[in-house]
Design an enzyme around this catalytic site. Structure first.
Site, mmCIF file in Angstrom:
data_model
loop_
_atom_site.group_PDB
_atom_site.id
_atom_site.type_symbol
_atom_site.label_atom_id
_atom_site.label_comp_id
_atom_site.label_asym_id
_atom_site.label_seq_id
_atom_site.Cartn_x
_atom_site.Cartn_y
_atom_site.Cartn_z
ATOM 1 N N HIS A 120 0.634 -6.956 -0.364
ATOM 2 C CA HIS A 120 1.873 -6.499 -1.456
ATOM 3 C C HIS A 120 2.651 -7.530 -2.121
ATOM 4 O O HIS A 120 3.657 -7.760 -1.861
ATOM 5 C CB HIS A 120 2.573 -5.722 -0.278
ATOM 6 C CG HIS A 120 3.389 -4.460 -1.193
ATOM 7 N ND1 HIS A 120 4.188 -4.695 -2.216
ATOM 8 C CD2 HIS A 120 3.659 -3.434 -1.012
ATOM 9 C CE1 HIS A 120 4.942 -3.606 -2.686
ATOM 10 N NE2 HIS A 120 4.457 -2.801 -1.712
ATOM 11 N N GLU A 134 -0.874 -5.857 -6.308
ATOM 12 C CA GLU A 134 -1.473 -5.776 -4.927
ATOM 13 C C GLU A 134 -2.895 -5.866 -4.868
ATOM 14 O O GLU A 134 -3.439 -4.990 -5.137
ATOM 15 C CB GLU A 134 -0.926 -4.760 -4.120
ATOM 16 C CG GLU A 134 0.726 -4.700 -4.318
ATOM 17 C CD GLU A 134 1.418 -3.380 -3.724
ATOM 18 O OE1 GLU A 134 0.851 -2.710 -2.664
ATOM 19 O OE2 GLU A 134 2.079 -2.788 -4.398
#
Length: 306
Positions: free
Chosen positions: A180, A280
């Site tokens: 992330h 991500e």
């Protein structure tokens, strides 16, 4: 001592490292790398990379000025590890939902304390490896048995992250995941993401319907999309370009909370949405993976300058 560029980093015992040291940040233990060519910080909790920068450069990652370093609390910024499921468990495919026993988003890896495996150093590179065994300790959250091994490789060229999942159970194991990555910008309105043009994406803000991307991605407010692409990406900001090259991934999540959601997020300044973008590397939505007994899958990303 001189060393060939082709020679692999040398593993040494703790306390004998040349460039790496233990440090307590807030209430969390971290490994800090002070190499003549670069710096980095990796936390044991979450196997969380919060800082990477070549010498005399700013952090290549965005880290919230309100980030808390407390046990059981995810760090806002850097590279949280979402594993063994990504996002809302209820929005994952049935094979993943049936194993997920917790309503919490993004799995338990980002708040679990990972096991230290190794530090390997050379004149040009430092590697840090951590592992997390998902066993009976996580039985209340997840019905599975797997090993996650993450390796960070730092050099003056950039940062490489490799996350390997091995199925330790006798039954097929379905999982989703993401690195992330929070990336900084001086102005989100003058930032664009290249490399996802002509790809399909799921817009989670529009009833999870499918759309087609045409040209670069520009951000003018909240965005939360899962792109069906693992192609190399370039984020262009007013001050430079960042390139992300993924492996083992055929999906990319692009996220920014926008002004309204930013006000509701924990450890996130109200105006910080203007200074960051999450790009991500993922195995998400239709790109989830299934491993048979003993099989492994590696997903990773190299973050460098374009």
């Amino acid at each position: 001592m001189s060393e060939s560029r082709n020679k692999p980093p040398v593993s040494v015992t703790p306390g004998q490292w040349s460039f790496t040291r233990w440090r307590t940040v807030g209430q969390l233990e971290a490994l800090e790398v002070y190499h003549p060519l670069f710096q980095a910080t990796v936390f044991l909790q979450g196997a969380h990379l919060s800082h990477f920068s070549p010498r005399d450069q700013n952090n290549w990652l965005w880290l919230s000025e309100l980030a808390k370093f407390q046990p059981g609390r995810a760090i806002r910024g850097g590279v949280p590890v979402c594993w063994p499921w990504f996002g809302d468990p209820a929005k994952n495919p049935p094979e993943i939902r049936k194993r997920t026993l917790s309503p919490c988003a993004h799995g338990f890896a980002r708040t679990a304390v990972w096991h230290f495996e190794d530090v390997r150093e050379s004149a040009h590179e430092v590697e840090i490896s951590l592992s997390l065994k998902a066993n009976e300790d996580f039985a209340e959250q997840w019905d599975g048995h797997a090993l996650a091994l993450i390796t960070f490789s730092f050099s003056v060229r950039g940062c490489q992250i490799a996350l390997t999942t091995t199925n330790l159970s006798r039954q097929p194991l379905a999982f989703s995941q993401a690195l992330h990555t929070y990336l900084p910008t001086t102005d989100i309105s003058r930032t664009r993401l290249l490399g996802l043009g002509n790809s399909q994406y799921v817009d989670t803000l529009k009833n999870w319907d499918y759309f087609s991307q045409e040209g670069p991605i520009y951000i003018d407010g909240e965005i939360d999309r899962i792109y069906e692409s693992g192609e190399p990406l370039t984020m262009v900001t007013p001050t430079g370009k960042c390139k992300l090259t993924a492996v083992g991934s055929d999906s990319t999540v692009v996220w920014n909370p926008g002004p309204e959601k930013a006000k509701r997020l924990s450890d996130f300044p109200d105006n910080a949405w203007q200074k960051m973008l999450c790009v991500e590397t993922a195995n998400a939505a239709a790109d989830y993976r299934v491993l048979n007994e003993g099989q492994s899958h590696t997903m990773g990303v190299f973050i460098g300058r374009a």
